[in-house]
Scaffold this motif. Sequence first.
Motif, PDB file in Angstrom:
ATOM      1  N   UNK A   1      -5.490 -10.224  -2.506  1.00  0.00           N
ATOM      2  CA  UNK A   1      -5.072  -9.146  -2.439  1.00  0.00           C
ATOM      3  C   UNK A   1      -3.874  -9.084  -0.927  1.00  0.00           C
ATOM      4  N   UNK A   2      -3.342  -9.588  -1.211  1.00  0.00           N
ATOM      5  CA  UNK A   2      -2.289  -9.583   0.335  1.00  0.00           C
ATOM      6  C   UNK A   2      -0.765  -8.510   0.048  1.00  0.00           C
ATOM      7  N   UNK A   3      -0.880  -7.600   0.910  1.00  0.00           N
ATOM      8  CA  UNK A   3       0.542  -6.499   0.380  1.00  0.00           C
ATOM      9  C   UNK A   3       1.665  -7.398   0.626  1.00  0.00           C
ATOM     10  N   UNK A   4       2.526  -7.108   0.142  1.00  0.00           N
ATOM     11  CA  UNK A   4       3.494  -7.261  -0.092  1.00  0.00           C
ATOM     12  C   UNK A   4       4.691  -8.066   1.488  1.00  0.00           C
ATOM     13  N   UNK A   5       4.148  -6.891   1.958  1.00  0.00           N
ATOM     14  CA  UNK A   5       4.823  -7.528   3.554  1.00  0.00           C
ATOM     15  C   UNK A   5       4.714  -8.867   4.196  1.00  0.00           C
ATOM     16  N   UNK A   6       3.445  -8.998   4.162  1.00  0.00           N
ATOM     17  CA  UNK A   6       2.845 -10.127   3.914  1.00  0.00           C
ATOM     18  C   UNK A   6       2.556 -11.793   2.977  1.00  0.00           C
ATOM     19  N   UNK A   7       3.742 -11.190   1.868  1.00  0.00           N
ATOM     20  CA  UNK A   7       3.671 -11.637   1.178  1.00  0.00           C
ATOM     21  C   UNK A   7       5.029 -12.291   1.178  1.00  0.00           C
TER      22      UNK A   7
END
Lengths: 210, 188
Positions: A151-157
């Motif tokens: 459940x990582x946000x796109x920015x962290x991915x």
Amino acid sequence: MAPEMPREAAPPTDEELARRARDGCAASFEQLVRRFQVPLLHFLRRQGAGGDAEDLLQETFLRAYANLHRYQPRRRLAAWLFTIARRVAINHYRRSRPVVVEASWEAVASGEKEPHQALVEEETRQRLWHLAAQVLSADEWTALWLFYVEEMPAREIAAVLGRSWVGVKTMLFRSRKRLLPLFSEPQREFSLSLPGLPPSEALGIEVPHG
Amino acid sequence: MARATKIDPWTAMAERLRAEACDSRPEFSAELHARICDVVRQCGTLHARRRRVLSRSLGWAGVAVAAALLVAAVVVGRSRPLEPSGGASKLSNSAALPPARPAPSTESATWESGLELVTDLADHAMDQFDSLVDAADAAGRWPSLDHDGRLALESLGERLPINLVPMSSSEMSDTTESSANPQGSAED
């Protein structure tokens, strides 16, 4: 009047533990190992590390410890650790062939199941992720995993993959689009074609309401 | 009557992905945790030792680099071309040495103090060299002028009309020193 119960201090955040570990607190780093052992090991196993996943996990934490001075607390620690784990896995793939299906060999070793039965059950259990590993690139698979499982946000991915935030959003959209037809296909078409096996349970997307 | 509610396929697929992942999630292993912590602790000790050795090595490397810079500064200073300059002012400064700075102790020589020392020595060496060059230049200026004067007269003589007797270099120098009327000027 009953005395007020002392409020339990909120557990330190991952970033706080990393900062303390960077300043020399060994107990803080051990706490981080405890918190991230399962998600990182899970990720490494699904990356196809097979039996080497625990060694890769150890390598990941060693590198994290050695490079704590480079960690920026403004960045989420989970993203930083997954970045390291991903690179460790990539280096491992360069040396050995990845294992796609991880069968429950413990049951096979104990005689509870036949090898082909364990293989089919494992593949059925992890069918969609196995399909994803076959049709998606490594980065696309990683993005999908981090998005849905961690459940990582796109920015962290994007930070983990070294890509732009927009690029990751596009990657996720295309990955799901490619996976959806495979998800909708009847399962029996993708199971191992071995004689004498019972048909696998069909996938259904209809939810009956009583 | 049962009514089937269709779930959005995207949502269904997402739920399936999460469910599959949750199904295969490993359990926490205390043994693995202890093993990793032991290895990290050992590596932490090793890193601390390496950092101490590295800092000592850097100290000696700094001294070596400072010495090399000093040698380079002297070599560069000696290879600089001679330039005429106000010799008098420079000569008067030649005796004025920069105030002596206490040399840093060898034991505590760090990278910064080494560079500072090299810079000071290089500056002082250049000052000394400049004053020496100016002194030599002042002493040798008149003989050079005499020679240049002879050359100039020779080239002038080559341009004079053919009926004029060309003068030798010794005759030219005699003419210059005695300041007699030159013979065979161009206007004649």
